[in-house]
Write a protein that holds these residues in place. Structure first.
Motif, PDB file in Angstrom:
ATOM      1  N   VAL A   1       0.844  -1.201   0.000  1.00  0.00           N
ATOM      2  CA  VAL A   1       0.000   0.000   0.000  1.00  0.00           C
ATOM      3  C   VAL A   1       0.879   1.250   0.000  1.00  0.00           C
ATOM      4  N   ILE A   2       1.936   1.239   0.800  1.00  0.00           N
ATOM      5  CA  ILE A   2       2.861   2.376   0.842  1.00  0.00           C
ATOM      6  C   ILE A   2       3.514   2.588  -0.517  1.00  0.00           C
ATOM      7  N   LEU A   3       3.890   1.513  -1.192  1.00  0.00           N
ATOM      8  CA  LEU A   3       4.502   1.624  -2.514  1.00  0.00           C
ATOM      9  C   LEU A   3       3.533   2.229  -3.518  1.00  0.00           C
ATOM     10  N   ALA A   4       2.281   1.802  -3.481  1.00  0.00           N
ATOM     11  CA  ALA A   4       1.267   2.355  -4.392  1.00  0.00           C
ATOM     12  C   ALA A   4       1.091   3.846  -4.158  1.00  0.00           C
ATOM     13  N   ALA A   5       1.031   4.248  -2.891  1.00  0.00           N
ATOM     14  CA  ALA A   5       0.880   5.664  -2.570  1.00  0.00           C
ATOM     15  C   ALA A   5       2.090   6.469  -3.024  1.00  0.00           C
TER      16      ALA A   5
ATOM     17  N   VAL B   1      -1.326   6.275   7.923  1.00  0.00           N
ATOM     18  CA  VAL B   1      -1.648   6.850   6.612  1.00  0.00           C
ATOM     19  C   VAL B   1      -0.679   7.978   6.271  1.00  0.00           C
ATOM     20  N   PHE B   2      -0.237   8.733   7.290  1.00  0.00           N
ATOM     21  CA  PHE B   2       0.724   9.808   7.022  1.00  0.00           C
ATOM     22  C   PHE B   2       2.073   9.226   6.588  1.00  0.00           C
ATOM     23  N   LYS B   3       2.491   8.146   7.214  1.00  0.00           N
ATOM     24  CA  LYS B   3       3.727   7.483   6.807  1.00  0.00           C
ATOM     25  C   LYS B   3       3.643   7.008   5.361  1.00  0.00           C
ATOM     26  N   ALA B   4       2.449   6.605   4.948  1.00  0.00           N
ATOM     27  CA  ALA B   4       2.251   6.137   3.574  1.00  0.00           C
ATOM     28  C   ALA B   4       2.175   7.281   2.568  1.00  0.00           C
ATOM     29  N   GLY B   5       2.017   8.524   3.066  1.00  0.00           N
ATOM     30  CA  GLY B   5       1.970   9.669   2.170  1.00  0.00           C
ATOM     31  C   GLY B   5       0.603  10.278   1.983  1.00  0.00           C
ATOM     32  N   LEU B   6      -0.357   9.908   2.835  1.00  0.00           N
ATOM     33  CA  LEU B   6      -1.701  10.466   2.765  1.00  0.00           C
ATOM     34  C   LEU B   6      -1.929  11.382   3.961  1.00  0.00           C
ATOM     35  N   LEU B   7      -2.682  12.440   3.747  1.00  0.00           N
ATOM     36  CA  LEU B   7      -3.033  13.335   4.836  1.00  0.00           C
ATOM     37  C   LEU B   7      -4.396  12.934   5.389  1.00  0.00           C
ATOM     38  N   PRO B   8      -4.527  12.706   6.707  1.00  0.00           N
ATOM     39  CA  PRO B   8      -5.847  12.439   7.274  1.00  0.00           C
ATOM     40  C   PRO B   8      -6.789  13.607   6.977  1.00  0.00           C
ATOM     41  N   TYR B   9      -7.964  13.295   6.448  1.00  0.00           N
ATOM     42  CA  TYR B   9      -8.854  14.313   5.893  1.00  0.00           C
ATOM     43  C   TYR B   9     -10.167  14.368   6.680  1.00  0.00           C
ATOM     44  N   TYR B  10     -10.965  13.331   6.583  1.00  0.00           N
ATOM     45  CA  TYR B  10     -12.228  13.241   7.308  1.00  0.00           C
ATOM     46  C   TYR B  10     -12.278  11.932   8.088  1.00  0.00           C
TER      47      TYR B  10
END
Length: 337
Positions: free
Chosen positions: A233-237, A271-280
């Motif tokens: 998942v991290i690689l995909a992100a 999720v932040f480690k994977a490159g996503l920002l927590p949103y909702y």
């Protein structure tokens, strides 16, 4: 116990074709108690089991309370009729002016781009949605373009579903090119769970149309628990971020799955480690069949108040609910004791 293995050499469509749909097989592969089979049969008949094997491999064998398992396992509790839980919890039928279009907010338009998903989440707010009445053939896509031309205030198109990434990339690229031809359109937002449950969905074909587009591409993933984030998942992100995609995560507060401070903190960190920002972080939409996942708004506010005390502000998702008739999502402030 030995975890279930997955073949990382398969393409996303091959993984999709091999997704598990049999409740007896799920019970057997995960070494679960036999009574979970009989308890889930009616729910499976009402809303079928569907789980890809890359996601299955992250579920702990022998643990009937695994937080990923509980999101996909048919349960007898789904068959209980609970007042206030309906088949159309967001009143989307009232904002469905033409086939495949949901237009609730002024400057953005949601398009039902696909009528199926790669995984059937038991709490899905569209588990009863009439996809058969909202499926657009490729030849009908012009109707979306015509609607947008007639509504020049719309500058963002949201691909939803089902899961829009169930479409092949050639079809996605064609739709994006048609939207690019409209000067009013600035962004495409794609809501998807597919790169989470089958990370191989982020492939070269996808990256090609993304990097060639003039539009800002935003992907909102749906991750509810830190255990859903593995190296694939991290690689995909990472690939999507390198292609210039803005990655956000939204989750749903689910009783018994992520309704603790520890689970929420771990989720935001993962999720932040994977490159996503927590949103909702949404409270549960009151959909028929999912009442057993719900917690009250006040409980959610107090939970997020404790989460806010543990994390920097940019890692605390906004607690929100979509209320029919409102001009925007309703955001609830965290409560502190």
């Amino acid at each position: 116990m030995i975890p279930i293995q997955t073949d990382t050499t398969l393409t996303w469509s091959q993984h999709l074709s091999r997704a598990l749909t049999s409740l007896p097989e799920l019970i057997q592969q995960l070494a679960l108690p036999d009574d979970m089979l009989t308890e889930g049969l009616a729910a499976q008949a009402a809303f079928k089991l569907l789980v890809p094997r890359p996601y299955l491999s992250r579920i702990e064998v022998g643990n009937p309370q695994d937080p990923l398992l509980l999101q996909i396992l048919p349960s007898a509790m789904e068959m209980q009729a609970v007042p206030g839980y309906t088949t159309d919890p967001l009143a989307e039928a009232e904002h469905n002016p033409q086939k495949a279009i949901v237009h609730k907010y002024k400057r953005r338009l949601l398009v039902i781009a696909a009528g199926s998903c790669a995984v059937n989440c038991r709490y899905c707010f569209r588990r009863h949605f009439p996809y058969g009445e909202n499926q657009l053939a490729q030849s009908e896509w012009q109707s979306v373009i015509d609607y947008l031309v007639a509504h020049p205030e719309v500058n963002e198109v949201i691909f939803s579903g089902g899961d829009p990434l169930m479409m092949k990339d050639a079809l996605l690229a064609d739709k994006v090119r048609k939207l690019e031809a409209l000067p009013q359109i600035k962004r495409i937002r794609i809501h998807s769970r597919l790169p989470v449950v089958i990370p191989q969905r982020v492939c070269e074909e996808m990256l090609s149309w993304i990097t060639s587009s003039r539009l800002d591409i935003v992907m909102v993933w749906h991750i509810n628990h830190a255990n859903e984030v593995d190296e694939e998942v991290i690689l995909a992100a990472t690939k999507l971020k390198q292609a210039g995609v803005t990655l956000l995560n939204q989750g749903v507060l689910l009783k018994g799955i992520n309704d603790t401070v520890e689970a929420q903190v771990a989720l935001s960190e993962a999720v932040f480690k994977a490159g996503l920002l927590p949103y909702y972080m949404f409270t549960l939409d009151p959909v028929e069949g999912a009442a057993h996942f719900d917690i009250s708004i006040e409980q959610a506010q107090r939970l997020m108040g404790k989460v806010a005390a543990e994390l920097p502000g940019y890692l605390v998702p906004r607690l929100a609910k979509e209320i029919p008739g409102k001009d925007a999502k309703t955001v609830f402030a965290p409560l502190t004791d």
